[in-house]
Design a protein around this motif. Structure first.
Motif, PDB file in Angstrom:
ATOM      1  N   TYR A 114     -10.103  -6.944 -30.536  1.00 13.18           N
ATOM      2  CA  TYR A 114      -8.766  -6.997 -31.140  1.00 13.18           C
ATOM      3  C   TYR A 114      -8.815  -6.657 -32.638  1.00 13.18           C
ATOM      4  O   TYR A 114      -8.015  -5.865 -33.134  1.00 13.18           O
ATOM      5  CB  TYR A 114      -8.178  -8.390 -30.933  1.00 13.18           C
ATOM      6  CG  TYR A 114      -6.884  -8.636 -31.681  1.00 13.18           C
ATOM      7  CD1 TYR A 114      -5.719  -7.968 -31.344  1.00 13.18           C
ATOM      8  CD2 TYR A 114      -6.852  -9.549 -32.744  1.00 13.18           C
ATOM      9  CE1 TYR A 114      -4.540  -8.194 -32.036  1.00 13.18           C
ATOM     10  CE2 TYR A 114      -5.677  -9.779 -33.444  1.00 13.18           C
ATOM     11  CZ  TYR A 114      -4.516  -9.098 -33.086  1.00 13.18           C
ATOM     12  OH  TYR A 114      -3.355  -9.325 -33.773  1.00 13.18           O
ATOM     13  N   GLN A 170      -2.890  -8.655 -27.616  1.00 12.99           N
ATOM     14  CA  GLN A 170      -3.551  -7.827 -26.615  1.00 12.99           C
ATOM     15  C   GLN A 170      -4.666  -7.032 -27.285  1.00 12.99           C
ATOM     16  O   GLN A 170      -4.481  -6.470 -28.363  1.00 12.99           O
ATOM     17  CB  GLN A 170      -2.558  -6.859 -25.969  1.00 12.99           C
ATOM     18  CG  GLN A 170      -1.514  -7.544 -25.105  1.00 12.99           C
ATOM     19  CD  GLN A 170      -2.146  -8.238 -23.908  1.00 12.99           C
ATOM     20  OE1 GLN A 170      -2.983  -7.671 -23.214  1.00 12.99           O
ATOM     21  NE2 GLN A 170      -1.754  -9.486 -23.680  1.00 12.99           N
ATOM     22  N   GLN A 209      -8.976  -2.631 -23.685  1.00 12.31           N
ATOM     23  CA  GLN A 209      -9.645  -2.995 -22.446  1.00 12.31           C
ATOM     24  C   GLN A 209     -10.673  -1.942 -22.054  1.00 12.31           C
ATOM     25  O   GLN A 209     -10.563  -0.761 -22.426  1.00 12.31           O
ATOM     26  CB  GLN A 209      -8.622  -3.153 -21.323  1.00 12.31           C
ATOM     27  CG  GLN A 209      -7.610  -4.277 -21.560  1.00 12.31           C
ATOM     28  CD  GLN A 209      -8.242  -5.657 -21.460  1.00 12.31           C
ATOM     29  OE1 GLN A 209      -8.642  -6.099 -20.395  1.00 12.31           O
ATOM     30  NE2 GLN A 209      -8.332  -6.339 -22.594  1.00 12.31           N
ATOM     31  N   THR A 213     -12.648 -11.074 -20.540  1.00 16.68           N
ATOM     32  CA  THR A 213     -11.511 -10.836 -21.435  1.00 16.68           C
ATOM     33  C   THR A 213     -11.218  -9.365 -21.685  1.00 16.68           C
ATOM     34  O   THR A 213     -10.137  -9.029 -22.162  1.00 16.68           O
ATOM     35  CB  THR A 213     -11.743 -11.524 -22.797  1.00 16.68           C
ATOM     36  OG1 THR A 213     -13.032 -11.165 -23.301  1.00 16.68           O
ATOM     37  CG2 THR A 213     -11.657 -13.033 -22.660  1.00 16.68           C
ATOM     38  N   SER A 254      -7.595 -10.956 -20.662  1.00 18.49           N
ATOM     39  CA  SER A 254      -6.901 -11.647 -21.756  1.00 18.49           C
ATOM     40  C   SER A 254      -7.708 -12.887 -22.101  1.00 18.49           C
ATOM     41  O   SER A 254      -8.613 -13.275 -21.362  1.00 18.49           O
ATOM     42  CB  SER A 254      -5.470 -12.032 -21.352  1.00 18.49           C
ATOM     43  OG  SER A 254      -5.493 -12.919 -20.243  1.00 18.49           O
TER      44      SER A 254
END
Length: 306
Positions: free
Chosen positions: A60, A120, A123, A211, A217
């Motif tokens: 993040y 968010q 990914q 995650t 997440s």
């Protein structure tokens, strides 16, 4: 159940086994390395949760999912190395220290991860294995975590390394007979600290899977005890890295059974199917851990009262 539903159910269980089993694979491989050296790390639950939070936070803040993976590995190695250092002290018990480190790791993750519950993060890009099918459910089910092939290759490398390399021999010697290793002049505490840290490094990849891929997440209940289940998984795999792959798929498939049935419209008993991995864990421990009898493949030092 018609043919399309059966195909969808099969694909959902297979894909779910690969998704849900990925954290099990890396944590069990990490614990396998640790136990091969004659040390038990019950703190792997804390390692898994802390590395999951670190992976999400790293991805993040940096905007790079692979930075998140690297941060997860480093966080897992750091907490596991602390466990190894503490256990090398005189009159320190592995199990008690592992429980303490589990509480420390989860506590740190919950505290440091509070700002990360809503955002968010990037990914991991999935590997598409379902392009052969025209069914959207099958294509969605067969989106595979890109770390899974790495885990399979790592299992093969560990299996070969334990049997054919000097480092693997030293780890197995420290786990089978610490006295023999000391007699040959090898530093058993240093070997065990290194193996424990390496185990935490590998387990950190399991946290990254949680995650940064599935469920993708960060929240405080993300692990659901998978780090503790991994200890039973290693017993079930008889301390073999290759068998850890099959064991992880088995547990992953058990964990994916409920969602797979729900995906084809079977919702009855959904919550009962969610307890299948825990029932398997209890069954494995009951069958494998019999009083007065060592499990096949068990490192000799694990039977010592420490």
């Amino acid at each position: 159940m018609n043919a399309d539903q059966l195909q969808g159910l099969t694909a959902a269980i297979l894909g779910g086994a690969l998704r849900v089993g990925a954290p099990f694979l890396f944590v069990s491989l990490g614990e396998c390395i640790t136990e091969k050296a004659g040390r038990i790390n019950l703190g792997l639950e804390g390692v898994l949760v802390l590395s999951a939070m670190a992976a999400f936070g790293g991805a993040y803040l940096s905007g790079s999912v692979w930075t998140g993976v690297l941060v997860a590995m480093l966080a897992g190695a750091a907490l596991a190395a602390l466990h190894g250092l503490l256990c090398s002290l005189p009159r320190v018990n592995d199990v008690a220290t592992g429980i303490a480190l589990m509480l420390l790791g989860t506590g740190l993750a919950f505290y440091l991860g509070k700002p990360l519950i809503q955002p968010q993060a990037p990914q991991l890009p999935p590997i598409e294995l379902g392009t052969w099918s025209s069914t959207p459910a099958v294509r969605a089910a067969l989106q595979i975590n890109p770390l899974v092939p790495l885990g399979v290759l790592l299992a093969g490398a560990l299996w070969w390394g334990f049997a054919n390399t000097r480092a693997g021999l030293l780890v197995r010697m420290a786990g089978d007979s610490a006295d023999a290793a000391r007699a040959l002049g090898y530093p058993v505490p240093a070997i065990r600290i290194a193996a424990t840290a390496a185990g935490g490094l590998v387990a950190g990849l399991g946290g990254a899977c949680l995650t940064l891929f599935y469920p993708g997440s960060w929240n405080e209940g993300i692990s659901s005890g998978q780090g503790l289940i991994a200890v039973a998984l290693v017993i079930f795999a008889r301390w073999s890295p290759l068998r850890c792959v099959g064991a992880a798929l088995l547990f992953g498939g058990a964990g994916a059974l409920g969602p797979a049935l729900q995906s084809i419209g079977i919702g009855w008993g959904y919550h009962l199917f969610n307890i299948v991995p825990y029932v398997l864990t209890l069954l494995i421990l009951v069958l494998s851990c019999r009083p007065g009898r060592l499990a096949a493949g068990s490192p000799g030092e694990l039977s010592s009262a420490r």
